[in-house]
Design a protein around this motif. Structure first.
Motif, mmCIF file in Angstrom:
data_model
loop_
_atom_site.group_PDB
_atom_site.id
_atom_site.type_symbol
_atom_site.label_atom_id
_atom_site.label_comp_id
_atom_site.label_asym_id
_atom_site.label_seq_id
_atom_site.Cartn_x
_atom_site.Cartn_y
_atom_site.Cartn_z
ATOM 1 N N VAL A 101 0.881 -1.168 0.000
ATOM 2 C CA VAL A 101 0.000 0.000 0.000
ATOM 3 C C VAL A 101 0.916 1.215 0.000
ATOM 4 N N ASP A 102 0.776 2.012 -1.044
ATOM 5 C CA ASP A 102 1.635 3.189 -1.198
ATOM 6 C C ASP A 102 1.200 4.268 -0.192
ATOM 7 N N LEU A 103 2.133 4.716 0.620
ATOM 8 C CA LEU A 103 1.771 5.743 1.606
ATOM 9 C C LEU A 103 2.580 7.020 1.391
ATOM 10 N N SER A 104 3.105 7.178 0.156
ATOM 11 C CA SER A 104 3.985 8.330 -0.073
ATOM 12 C C SER A 104 3.235 9.658 0.085
ATOM 13 N N ASP A 105 1.908 9.638 -0.158
ATOM 14 C CA ASP A 105 1.130 10.868 0.050
ATOM 15 C C ASP A 105 1.139 11.299 1.511
ATOM 16 N N TYR A 106 1.461 10.379 2.379
ATOM 17 C CA TYR A 106 1.440 10.677 3.823
ATOM 18 C C TYR A 106 2.849 10.690 4.393
ATOM 19 N N ASN A 107 3.829 10.827 3.467
ATOM 20 C CA ASN A 107 5.223 10.880 3.903
ATOM 21 C C ASN A 107 5.692 9.663 4.680
ATOM 22 N N MET A 108 5.210 8.507 4.237
ATOM 23 C CA MET A 108 5.650 7.279 4.907
ATOM 24 C C MET A 108 6.068 6.284 3.848
ATOM 25 N N PRO A 109 7.013 5.425 4.199
ATOM 26 C CA PRO A 109 7.359 4.346 3.273
ATOM 27 C C PRO A 109 6.151 3.421 3.085
ATOM 28 N N PRO A 110 6.136 2.650 2.000
ATOM 29 C CA PRO A 110 4.966 1.797 1.743
ATOM 30 C C PRO A 110 4.784 0.746 2.832
ATOM 31 N N CYS A 111 3.525 0.360 3.033
ATOM 32 C CA CYS A 111 3.235 -0.737 3.957
ATOM 33 C C CYS A 111 3.205 -2.016 3.121
ATOM 34 N N ILE A 112 4.148 -2.914 3.387
ATOM 35 C CA ILE A 112 4.232 -4.146 2.596
ATOM 36 C C ILE A 112 3.226 -5.158 3.131
ATOM 37 N N ILE A 113 2.381 -5.662 2.213
ATOM 38 C CA ILE A 113 1.313 -6.580 2.612
ATOM 39 C C ILE A 113 1.697 -8.024 2.309
ATOM 40 N N LEU A 114 2.247 -8.251 1.118
ATOM 41 C CA LEU A 114 2.714 -9.601 0.772
ATOM 42 C C LEU A 114 4.099 -9.488 0.155
ATOM 43 N N ARG A 115 5.005 -10.327 0.575
ATOM 44 C CA ARG A 115 6.343 -10.334 -0.029
ATOM 45 C C ARG A 115 6.258 -10.954 -1.413
ATOM 46 N N SER A 116 7.346 -10.838 -2.177
ATOM 47 C CA SER A 116 7.285 -11.353 -3.542
ATOM 48 C C SER A 116 7.059 -12.874 -3.570
ATOM 49 N N ASP A 117 7.457 -13.575 -2.507
ATOM 50 C CA ASP A 117 7.172 -15.017 -2.473
ATOM 51 C C ASP A 117 5.782 -15.315 -1.914
ATOM 52 N N GLY A 118 4.977 -14.261 -1.729
ATOM 53 C CA GLY A 118 3.594 -14.469 -1.290
ATOM 54 C C GLY A 118 3.426 -14.523 0.225
ATOM 55 N N ALA A 119 4.541 -14.454 0.953
ATOM 56 C CA ALA A 119 4.438 -14.558 2.417
ATOM 57 C C ALA A 119 3.872 -13.257 2.998
ATOM 58 N N SER A 120 3.115 -13.414 4.084
ATOM 59 C CA SER A 120 2.540 -12.243 4.759
ATOM 60 C C SER A 120 3.577 -11.654 5.712
ATOM 61 N N LEU A 121 3.268 -10.452 6.214
ATOM 62 C CA LEU A 121 4.214 -9.804 7.129
ATOM 63 C C LEU A 121 3.552 -9.442 8.458
ATOM 64 N N TYR A 122 4.392 -8.960 9.334
ATOM 65 C CA TYR A 122 3.943 -8.488 10.652
ATOM 66 C C TYR A 122 2.742 -7.539 10.480
ATOM 67 N N ALA A 123 2.860 -6.596 9.537
ATOM 68 C CA ALA A 123 1.798 -5.610 9.319
ATOM 69 C C ALA A 123 0.517 -6.280 8.807
ATOM 70 N N THR A 124 0.658 -7.286 7.953
ATOM 71 C CA THR A 124 -0.520 -7.976 7.418
ATOM 72 C C THR A 124 -1.306 -8.620 8.560
ATOM 73 N N ARG A 125 -0.546 -9.234 9.466
ATOM 74 C CA ARG A 125 -1.211 -9.893 10.591
ATOM 75 C C ARG A 125 -1.833 -8.871 11.540
ATOM 76 N N ASP A 126 -1.180 -7.727 11.678
ATOM 77 C CA ASP A 126 -1.764 -6.695 12.533
ATOM 78 C C ASP A 126 -3.031 -6.085 11.929
ATOM 79 N N LEU A 127 -3.074 -5.980 10.595
ATOM 80 C CA LEU A 127 -4.304 -5.511 9.942
ATOM 81 C C LEU A 127 -5.444 -6.479 10.227
ATOM 82 N N ALA A 128 -5.154 -7.782 10.016
ATOM 83 C CA ALA A 128 -6.184 -8.791 10.257
ATOM 84 C C ALA A 128 -6.595 -8.781 11.728
#
Ligand code: ARG
Length: 560
Positions: free
Chosen positions: A284-311
């Motif tokens: 999720v691109d957050l450059s409009d809010y002066n933040m680096p993007p929030c990565i939801i899925l890595r290129s190998d399809g794995a989820s991240l800490y942030a993905t689990r926190d969203l859920a």
């Protein structure tokens, strides 16, 4: 007796409700001016008069009574002086009849507060860096409940990630059940360190670890059995510490709990046009809010800490329908939570505004050992044990005859650590010092406990508190009672700012006021009427100190 409401009901201010007026009434910083003050600039616009003129007008109209004995106007403020005898009499009878419920309220009725705290990582040490999240979260949890909220304590376990694949490989090659059962998390750490050493020479091991981790995810029986073994081992160890710190949770739903709850979130992000592919990853691109993007899925399809926190956030809203969703997590994760809350907002979740990162500073040891440095972790258990040991030797020296010294040293030692961690403003970094938290004369847990024990001793010697009438009152008596009367508002503002340090501050001030009173005023040798009044003050102090200590998770020894 609610003095603010009482004053408000006697003022005639058109266009303002009694509640509004009561909410404007403040406590002057200096009791020389008065006991309550109404700033009249609040009404200047509506009344088209200057604050000074309003204060004068209101003063002229106000009729004193048995509660308010004097009204003055000064620089646009209306200052009220309460009838101190009535006030103190009412405070004391309220505390004595409410007992351990004194200061509680139903301000939180019907509101649910989720609190994510402690949130330990499986197979990792419970180190000094987890102290603040655990004790701040638990203090907020208890205080919310005390004020009538429905608090939900959540331990968002770190129980997901490739490190568990590594551990399974290492355990298979170099571990055995008996050693690990006996050595616990420290043994698992050794295996983990060994894995990294060996993997440097033999990178194949990393592939093996990835395969093992996949197996856990796919529900493979033996991989999961081992994983559950590591998990049970860790929880058993932290459980002992939680018990010593009087900490509990309503849910242990950790990261892995969300394995099957992330796909719907990813779908929703996609439907809402929020997902972008970047280098093969979904973000999720957050450059409009002066933040680096929030990565939801890595290129190998794995989820991240942030993905689990969203859920997890969405799950919590659906399950608990919270009024507030708090995360008691170190300030190092500021960016993570800013991103998380922003993504929720972009998803159209209007409750994103109810999510709060309750951040706190770092804890380091005075001897320079950092909390997280590789291989040099400071286990919280060791810190507790050492504090209790030192405490035992202080007690043995001060009161050699005291029975049950070990039990008291445990209460005072652990209490000292907890109080020390809570008494700095949340966001400040702390340097942990054994001598400082154990200073019986400082602004510490032991000092507050010692004062409570002093009250207890006076009360045991004094016996039943008979009837009394307050004929006259000195400054120490009045100030002690006035401070006692402020418990509820202190708790309320502690929650408003998520600051347990307001409660530690309040308790230290109360202890100091009591000790001043104790040295200024004779209690037991006085004639009946005065003795009973002072015993009642002592009882009210003991009750109030005990409530504060319990809310902080600290025991209240009868003797020390
Ligand atoms: N386990 C994480 C850590 O030790 C903290 C988790 C905090 N809670 C959360 N929902 N992210 O850093």
């Amino acid at each position: 007796m609610d003095y603010k409401k009482h004053i408000a009901s006697k003022l005639n201010l058109e266009g303002f409700t009694e509640e509004e007026i009561a909410s404007f009434i403040a406590l002057p910083p200096n009791t020389e001016l008065g006991d309550y003050a109404l700033p009249c600039f609040r009404f200047a616009k509506a009344m088209r008069m200057s604050p000074v003129a309003i204060a004068e007008k209101l003063k002229g109209e106000f009729e004193t009574d048995e509660f308010i004995e004097e009204v003055n106007s000064a620089s646009g403020y209306l200052n009220f002086r309460v009838n101190r005898k009535t006030f103190v009499r009412d405070v004391l009878s309220e505390v004595l009849s409410a007992g351990e419920k004194y200061g509680s309220s139903d301000e939180g009725k019907g509101k649910t507060i989720c609190i994510d705290y402690s949130s330990v990582n499986i197979a990792k040490p419970f180190h000094i860096g987890h102290l603040s999240t655990t004790v701040i979260g638990a203090a907020l949890y208890r205080t919310y409940k005390f004020l009538g909220y429905n608090a939900v304590g959540i331990n968002h376990l770190g129980d997901y990630g490739t490190q568990f694949g590594k551990l399974i490989v290492a355990f298979g090659k170099w571990g055995d059940r008996k050693t690990v059962e006996e050595g616990g998390v420290r043994e698992l750490m050794k295996l983990y360190v060994r894995f990294h050493e060996e993997a440097e020479k033999n990178p194949e091991l990393d592939d093996e670890a990835r395969r093992e981790f996949k197996k856990i995810e796919q529900g493979d029986k033996s991989a999961n059995e081992l994983f559950e073994f590591f998990k049970a081992l860790t929880l058993n160890e932290v459980g002992k510490i939680y018990e010593r710190l009087n900490v509990s949770f309503d849910s242990y739903a950790g990261e892995s709990f969300y394995n099957d709850k992330m796909q719907p979130v990813v779908n929703e992000l996609k439907e809402k046009g929020l997902l972008k592919t970047s280098d093969g990853a979904e973000i999720v691109d957050l450059s409009d809010y002066n933040m680096p993007p929030c990565i939801i899925l890595r290129s190998d399809g794995a989820s991240l800490y942030a993905t689990r926190d969203l859920a997890a956030a969405i799950y919590r809203k659906n399950t608990y329908d919270f009024a507030k969703n708090l995360y008691v997590v170190a300030y190092q994760q500021n960016l993570h939570f800013k991103q998380l809350f922003k993504v929720l907002e972009l998803m159209g979740k209007d409750w994103a505004k109810d999510c709060v990162h309750v951040a706190f500073g770092m804890v380091s040891m005075e001897d320079g050992a950092m909390s997280t440095r590789h291989g040099k972790v400071v286990f919280l258990e060791d810190v507790l044990n050492r504090t209790v040991e030192k405490c035992l030797s202080i007690i043995t020296e001060k009161s050699p005859e005291l029975p049950d010294k070990e039990k008291i040293a445990e209460q005072v030692g652990t209490g000292a650590v907890v109080f020390g961690a809570l008494s700095n403003g949340r966001i400040k970094d702390i340097v942990f010092s054994y001598d400082k938290v154990l200073n019986f004369d400082g602004e510490t847990g032991p000092y507050v406990q010692y004062t409570a024990a002093r009250c207890f001793s006076v009360l045991s010697k004094g016996g039943e508190i008979g009837k009394y009438e307050i004929k006259d009152m000195n400054k120490s008596e009045y100030e002690l009672a006035a401070h006692i009367s402020k418990l509820n508002e202190t708790l309320s503002s502690a929650l408003e700012k998520y600051e347990p340090s307001f409660i530690t501050r309040y308790a230290v001030d109360l202890a100091q006021l009591y000790n001043k009173f104790y040295f200024d005023c004779k209690i037991l040798g006085e004639e009946e009427n005065v003795k009973n009044f002072r015993l009642a003050l002592t009882k009210a102090t003991h009750t109030t100190l005990s409530i504060c200590l319990k809310l902080l998770g600290i025991g209240v020894p009868e003797r020390m």
